[in-house]
Write a protein that holds these residues in place. Structure first.
Motif, PDB file in Angstrom:
ATOM      1  N   ASN A 144      -7.509  -1.112  -8.894  1.00 21.48           N
ATOM      2  CA  ASN A 144      -8.696  -1.200  -7.601  1.00 21.48           C
ATOM      3  C   ASN A 144      -9.923  -1.171  -8.014  1.00 21.48           C
ATOM      4  OD1 ASN A 144      -7.183  -0.972  -5.415  1.00 21.48           O
ATOM      5  ND2 ASN A 144      -7.453   1.030  -4.688  1.00 21.48           N
ATOM      6  N   GLY A 196      -6.956  -2.549   1.233  1.00 21.68           N
ATOM      7  CA  GLY A 196      -7.369  -2.643   0.002  1.00 21.68           C
ATOM      8  C   GLY A 196      -6.927  -1.166  -0.914  1.00 21.68           C
ATOM      9  N   ARG A 213      -8.291  -9.800   4.699  1.00 23.88           N
ATOM     10  CA  ARG A 213      -9.262  -8.661   5.001  1.00 23.88           C
ATOM     11  C   ARG A 213      -9.159  -7.721   5.243  1.00 23.88           C
ATOM     12  NH1 ARG A 213     -15.401 -10.604   5.579  1.00 23.88           N
ATOM     13  NH2 ARG A 213     -16.073  -8.919   5.518  1.00 23.88           N
ATOM     14  N   SER A 229     -13.320  -5.990  -2.365  1.00 19.85           N
ATOM     15  CA  SER A 229     -12.852  -6.804  -3.854  1.00 19.85           C
ATOM     16  C   SER A 229     -13.944  -8.189  -4.183  1.00 19.85           C
ATOM     17  CB  SER A 229     -11.297  -7.615  -3.047  1.00 19.85           C
ATOM     18  OG  SER A 229     -11.791  -8.838  -3.891  1.00 19.85           O
ATOM     19  N   ASN A 253      -4.741 -13.211  -4.267  1.00 18.97           N
ATOM     20  CA  ASN A 253      -5.456 -11.323  -4.585  1.00 18.97           C
ATOM     21  C   ASN A 253      -5.053 -11.670  -6.550  1.00 18.97           C
ATOM     22  OD1 ASN A 253      -2.045 -11.621  -4.844  1.00 18.97           O
ATOM     23  ND2 ASN A 253      -1.655 -11.549  -3.233  1.00 18.97           N
ATOM     24  N   GLY A 300      -0.664  -3.819  -4.542  1.00 12.88           N
ATOM     25  CA  GLY A 300      -1.894  -5.292  -3.891  1.00 12.88           C
ATOM     26  C   GLY A 300      -1.013  -5.398  -2.904  1.00 12.88           C
ATOM     27  N   GLY A 301      -2.083  -6.198  -2.236  1.00  6.67           N
ATOM     28  CA  GLY A 301      -1.293  -6.940  -1.159  1.00  6.67           C
ATOM     29  C   GLY A 301      -0.310  -8.701  -1.333  1.00  6.67           C
TER      30      GLY A 301
END
Ligand SMILES: Cc1cc2nc3c(=O)[nH]c(=O)nc-3n(C[C@H](O)[C@H](O)[C@H](O)COP(=O)(O)OP(=O)(O)OC[C@H]3O[C@@H](n4cnc5c(N)ncnc54)[C@H](O)[C@@H]3O)c2cc1C
Length: 457
Positions: free
Chosen positions: A410, A140, A71, A76, A448, A192-193
């Protein structure tokens, strides 16, 4: 649900008080994210304060197979910042910022929000561009690309990332930049993550003491919408118009006469001298007499608000790239907005181009360079019972207007996992899968928009 008792004991032995479980009075606050919906209840939340806390958490959680959510700002749309029964690694306590005003760079920890960062560097007349809202996390938004008021002049946020410190799935803290782990550096700029926990980014800073910005509200019609989108796409790149059409809510800043009528809200930014801004905005006023105009010279930070209301919407959104918006399409959008049942239904269109297109397509994992417009259709409510209806509403718009399936990470609403493939055109997807296989072969970072490693997927 996996039994996490032993894992939580081990986390506590290493991280002590930073580990928050359901009986802790900090637990409820740690579960608040921007979007609402059914409660998501992790087994524990780790309130990380340092990169060491991050590395220890990853080292302890990864071998157990327990789900791990990361986080930053908690915005998100799929609420990936939380996970049911797993461990949340909350970075929001990590806000260290180190500015090198001479070098025009800043190292920022990923617990910072866009507003915190923008205000701090803005005090020195400097800026890095993110999006339009201040309480989104820099973690993010940067990992997904980062599209905002400065993108046409200075590129996406990722185009201004010079380096990152990343805790990888084996718990190692590595520096990723052009020379070190260049494949990881490429992947985290749009991927992204999926590849690790970024503890901090090094951003390029631009001189930006002031710009001309604010809001213009036009009366809504298909003709005005098509004309304003056409103008925005062809305007000088110093001008960014975010075009948001909606049935005007009863908001105090809108005259009562407009409430319930279709309006086009333009969020305006012009990076340049005020006289040129005037000239660039004149054609907008010629499209329709503005209902409201609040445009002035201001610090960039003044354009980046915090969310005005403590709201937690539930609903859906769809995103797509467009070449243009024809009059016929604009008519469809306008009619569709008028038929919406959601209390918050909007058609947002962003203009791309300029500096975004001056970066080679294969330089970052965001590879939609050369696209002209990005649309975002959203329908939100505060009552989960209507969500299926809202999904249909955004879907109808998407099917009517889309030229292809390409998407921007996103702006994903609730999309099926296979849609992630549409974010990464051409060879980008396979390249990302290879980087994933190298840095996270067991898919530890899967909470994710997931890119499975080649060996798994
Ligand atoms: C009101 C609103 C306005 C927005 N405006 C824009 C805009 O103008 N432009 C734009 O480009 N986007 C915009 N977005 C989209 C936003 O950029 C994404 O939703 C983004 O993922 C939110 O980031 P976060 O850190 O706040 O969210 P989080 O929910 O905390 O994180 C989002 C995802 O990123 C991962 N992640 C976060 N930080 C890290 C980290 N440090 N390391 C590894 N993984 C991490 C999380 O695990 C999760 O999968 C907007 C969203 C909202 C709700």
């Amino acid at each position: 649900m996996p039994d996490t008792t032993e894992l939580i004991e081990r986390l506590r032995a290493t991280l002590g008080d930073a580990v928050v479980t359901a009986e802790d009075e900090r637990y409820a606050a740690a579960l608040v994210v921007f979007y609402g919906g059914e409660p998501i209840r992790p087994a524990a939340v780790v309130l990380a304060q340092t990169p060491d806390d991050v590395a220890s958490t990853v080292r302890l959680v990864a071998p157990t197979g327990v789900e791990l959510a990361i986080r930053s700002g908690g915005h998100s749309s799929d609420r990936f910042a939380l996970c049911d029964g797993g461990i949340v690694l909350d970075l929001s306590g990590m806000k260290a910022l180190s500015i090198d005003a001479e070098e025009r760079t800043a190292w920022a920890e990923t617990g910072m929000t866009v507003r915190e960062y923008t205000q701090a560097v803005g005090e020195l007349g400097l800026a890095t561009g993110f999006g339009d809202i201040g309480d989104v996390g820099i973690g993010g938004i940067t990992l997904g690309g980062g599209l905002g008021y400065l993108s046409r002049v200075h590129g996406l946020t990722i185009d201004n990332v010079l380096a990152a410190e990343v805790v990888t799935a084996d718990g190692e803290l590595v520096v990723a930049d052009e020379h070190n782990h260049p494949d990881l550096f490429w992947a985290i700029r749009g991927g992204g993550g999926n590849f690790g926990v970024v503890t901090r980014f090094k951003f390029r800073l631009w001189d930006l003491p002031t710009l001309t910005g604010g809001m213009i509200v036009l009366p809504g019609s298909a003709e005005a919408l098509a004309a304003v989108v056409d103008y925005a796409a062809n305007a000088p790149e110093e001008l960014t118009l975010m075009v948001n059409s909606m049935v005007a809510p009863p908001m105090p800043f809108l005259p009562e006469a407009v409430h319930g009528k279709l309006v086009i809200m333009l969020n305006v930014a012009y990076v340049g001298d005020p006289e040129s801004a005037e000239a660039a905005l004149a054609p907008v006023r010629a499209i329709a007499e503005p209902l409201i105009e609040q445009v002035a010279e201001m610090p960039y930070a003044a354009l980046i608000p915090e969310q005005a209301l403590d709201i937690h919407p539930v609903g859906s959104a769809r995103t797509m790239f467009l070449e243009a918006l024809t009059l016929e399409q604009a008519q469809f959008v306008v009619d569709h907005l008028r038929s919406a049942t959601a209390p918050m239904a909007s058609a947002g269109i962003r203009v791309l181009g300029g500096a975004i297109d001056r970066i080679p397509v294969d330089a970052t994992a965001y590879a939609h360079r050369g696209r002209r417009l990005l649309a975002n259709f959203a329908a939100y409510t505060f009552d989960g019972s209507e969500v299926a209806e809202l999904e249909d509403w955004v879907d109808e718009l998407w099917h009517e207007l889309k030229q292809d399936d390409a998407a921007y990470l996103n702006f994903f609403g609730h999309e099926p996992p296979r849609r992630v493939r549409d974010v990464y055109p051409g060879a980008t997807w396979e390249r990302l899968q290879r980087v994933k296989a190298r840095y996270d072969p067991d898919n530890v970072f899967r909470r994710n928009h997931n890119i499975a490693p080649v060996s798994v997927g």
